[in-house]
Design an enzyme around this catalytic site. Sequence first.
Site, PDB file in Angstrom:
ATOM      1  N   CYS A  35       0.824  -1.212   0.000  1.00  0.00           N
ATOM      2  CA  CYS A  35       0.000   0.000   0.000  1.00  0.00           C
ATOM      3  C   CYS A  35       0.854   1.257   0.000  1.00  0.00           C
ATOM      4  O   CYS A  35       0.335   2.352  -0.183  1.00  0.00           O
ATOM      5  CB  CYS A  35      -0.941   0.006   1.200  1.00  0.00           C
ATOM      6  SG  CYS A  35      -0.084  -0.006   2.775  1.00  0.00           S
ATOM      7  N   CYS A 105      -2.507  -3.392   8.682  1.00  0.00           N
ATOM      8  CA  CYS A 105      -2.139  -2.035   9.093  1.00  0.00           C
ATOM      9  C   CYS A 105      -1.648  -2.041  10.540  1.00  0.00           C
ATOM     10  O   CYS A 105      -0.743  -1.286  10.894  1.00  0.00           O
ATOM     11  CB  CYS A 105      -3.324  -1.087   8.946  1.00  0.00           C
ATOM     12  SG  CYS A 105      -4.226  -1.291   7.394  1.00  0.00           S
TER      13      CYS A 105
HETATM   14 FE1  FES Z   1      -1.518   0.525   4.213  1.00  0.00          FE
HETATM   15 FE2  FES Z   1      -3.368   0.409   6.062  1.00  0.00          FE
HETATM   16  S1  FES Z   1      -3.654   0.268   3.927  1.00  0.00           S
HETATM   17  S2  FES Z   1      -1.242   0.475   6.331  1.00  0.00           S
END
Ligand code: FES
Length: 143
Positions: A35, A105
């Site tokens: 991400c 996360c």
């Molecule tokens: Fe990357 Fe939450 S989507 S840390």
Amino acid sequence: MALYSEKVMDHFLNPRNVGTMEEANGVGEVGNAKCGDIMKIYLDIDENQIIRDVKFETFGCGSAIASSSMATELIKGQPVSEALALTNKAVTEALGGLPAHKIHCSVLAEEAIKAAVKDYYDREGIEYDPADFPDESACAHCH
Ligand code: FES
């Protein structure tokens, strides 16, 4: 049921311990390759290995911010050994849960704290068991 618990929303909207720290003697930064989110933890550890203060910077999603906020609250004033033992599961539970696709996360928070403790051990020349610091990045937990 709401996707995010009240606690998650609270820590996301009013994150505790945000910022940087000049006097930190342990700093850890981890990133999630998938991400692109980054988390940095600063620890101020006293001579008795108690975490006097902790700050974080997170360039990431709301769950990452809430997780870092909760994680810093959980380790503040605690011995380093407690911080090392903190799991993302404990952070998630303290937050009242996270949606399944957001669990990674909270892993970022656990790993950033571990990285900061390792940095502290390295700086102070304190011996540690390398097994406590597995060389895995947060993205290993994503799918
Ligand atoms: Fe990357 Fe939450 S989507 S840390």
